[in-house]
Design a protein around this motif. Sequence first.
Motif, short mmCIF file in Angstrom:
data_model
loop_
_atom_site.label_atom_id
_atom_site.label_comp_id
_atom_site.label_asym_id
_atom_site.label_seq_id
_atom_site.Cartn_x
_atom_site.Cartn_y
_atom_site.Cartn_z
N UNK A 249 0.89 -1.36 0.04
CA UNK A 249 0.02 -0.04 0.06
C UNK A 249 0.91 1.35 0.22
N UNK A 250 1.94 1.26 0.93
CA UNK A 250 2.76 2.61 0.70
C UNK A 250 3.64 2.91 -0.63
N UNK A 251 3.86 1.73 -1.27
CA UNK A 251 4.45 1.88 -2.70
C UNK A 251 3.25 2.50 -3.58
N UNK A 252 2.19 1.78 -3.43
CA UNK A 252 1.16 2.19 -4.18
C UNK A 252 0.67 3.65 -4.08
N UNK A 253 0.63 4.11 -2.89
CA UNK A 253 0.30 5.38 -2.71
C UNK A 253 1.52 6.31 -3.30
N UNK A 254 2.71 5.86 -3.46
CA UNK A 254 3.74 6.96 -3.82
C UNK A 254 3.51 6.81 -5.56
N UNK A 255 3.19 5.63 -6.15
CA UNK A 255 2.91 5.48 -7.34
C UNK A 255 1.78 6.57 -7.94
N UNK A 256 0.64 6.26 -7.10
CA UNK A 256 -0.90 6.91 -7.30
C UNK A 256 -0.37 8.53 -7.11
N UNK A 257 0.21 8.94 -6.20
CA UNK A 257 0.60 10.47 -5.89
C UNK A 257 1.52 10.95 -7.27
N UNK A 258 2.40 10.09 -7.53
CA UNK A 258 3.20 10.66 -8.70
C UNK A 258 2.34 10.71 -9.93
N UNK A 259 1.53 9.84 -10.25
CA UNK A 259 0.59 9.86 -11.54
C UNK A 259 -0.46 10.96 -11.19
N UNK A 260 -0.94 11.18 -10.23
CA UNK A 260 -1.87 12.53 -9.83
C UNK A 260 -1.29 13.74 -9.94
N UNK A 261 0.10 14.01 -9.34
CA UNK A 261 0.92 15.13 -9.61
C UNK A 261 1.19 15.37 -11.15
N UNK A 262 1.80 14.24 -11.72
CA UNK A 262 2.38 14.61 -13.13
C UNK A 262 1.20 14.87 -14.02
N UNK A 263 -0.16 14.38 -13.75
CA UNK A 263 -1.42 14.56 -14.37
C UNK A 263 -1.89 15.92 -14.39
N UNK A 264 -1.50 16.57 -13.15
CA UNK A 264 -1.69 17.75 -12.87
C UNK A 264 -1.00 18.81 -13.17
N UNK A 265 0.22 18.64 -13.87
CA UNK A 265 1.02 19.40 -14.41
C UNK A 265 2.23 19.57 -13.61
N UNK A 266 2.16 18.73 -12.41
CA UNK A 266 3.23 19.06 -11.38
C UNK A 266 4.62 18.00 -11.86
N UNK A 267 5.62 18.27 -11.09
CA UNK A 267 6.91 17.24 -11.52
C UNK A 267 7.50 17.76 -12.67
N UNK A 268 8.69 16.96 -12.81
CA UNK A 268 9.52 17.01 -14.24
C UNK A 268 10.13 15.72 -14.69
N UNK A 269 9.42 15.33 -15.79
CA UNK A 269 9.67 13.89 -16.42
C UNK A 269 11.10 13.98 -17.10
#
Length: 465
Positions: A173-193
């Motif tokens: 669950x902890x690792x899936x939280x990280x993956x989901x947060x990453x996808x959500x943030x990147x989908x919202x235009x945050x982060x730098x791929x």
Amino acid sequence: MADDAVLNGTRSEPELKRVMGPGLLLLFVVGDILGTGVYALTGRVASEVGGAVWLPFLIAFAVALLTAFSYLELVTKYPRAAGAALYTHKAFGIHFLTFIVTFAVMCSGLTSASSASKAFASNFDEAFDLSLGDGAALTAIALGFILLVGLINFRGVGESVKLNVVLTCVELSGLLIVICIGAWALGGGNGDLSRLTDFTAAEGESAFFSVTAATALAFFAMVGFEDSVNMAEETKDPVRIFPKVMLTGLCITGLIYVLVSISSVALVAPADLGEGDAPLLKVVEAGASAFPLWIFAFITMFAVANSALINMLMASRLLYGMANERVLPRVLGKVHPGRRTPWVGIVFTTVIAFGLIWFADLSALGGTTSLLLLCVFTVVNIAVLVLRRDRVDHDHFKAPTVIPIIGAVACAYLASPLSGRAAADYRIAGVLLIIGLVLWLITYLYNRNVRHERTTIDDPTNLRD
């Protein structure tokens, strides 16, 4: 009246109950791999290679997959709960080599548990917002934690496959939280791929050596799959289901690790990710500042605590097994009359863990764990080829010959100084193995001069690694 079999000395131990089907075995494999490595060392890997942190995890997965093929051939050929000790003994018949392999596996449990203790302390600090820094206070928490693990170990812990399901779900669950947060943030235009292709070699190193050094460290996150061979006697039809389940479990964890590393470096700059022993907390904070960090800190603490307990249990039981096989001092095999646990072995392994926590940092402990197991995996890959001459009367999985050859070369290379591995890994591993050699020599001299017997491992299935 006494049983005739007892009088004749022929009574055999009852077989273990075969309760594990494909689903439970898959959860066991995944749960054994998940843990301290990815939770604590993602940042340290990023320090070696910059934004391309996913690459060492991918290579580590590939090397683990090669070795898994060798384990699959051996576990389906010899479906007994003994692992590397049994395979080494059958292939080479050199008692001292079997001892060294077994002791190395035990030491890897101690370094893994010690690294988990340091990660636990860092996340404890974050969960309770103590702001202790990196000094003696954090070390004290880590020491207190490993002492608690030792006390639990002494009290006695009944291992349960069903409990492992719960623990695996929490870790996952902890690792899936990280993956989901990453996808959500990147989908919202945050982060730098774009950071994913930003390769930065460590100072004074070539790009190649930076990647191999990072891979040697990232390999710590992939270990654990080899422990599943100890469930062979409790698995329904292991020859048929072990191959597909182990390979599926490895692929699942490999995919999770790559996605976690992508989320991590996209949301947090590699330089920042490499600071401290709780890198994934920074990822959660950067991608979802409203997410309660204390919840994730507790998930991480639970994940690494589980890893520490399992590894300390394994180490003390291996020590107990080696003492009973008369290759280490018999005192290490003493069992407490009330708790029925190997109390001297538990005290001994806990004291060594104290020293590791006090003198070594998290990166060195993780690196030493992977070093010891890579050496063991090199031997296992070679053992597959040697044991091809040993025929058994049942069908079993057979790896293409080129796979154990490549696996042995890859593991040996990552364990060697040529990979750019830190010198601290060899120092720690050397000290641990010297302790083992001294204990072995004491036992050898005692057996020869007092008991007038050879120092041999009569039955490697008594060494459950």
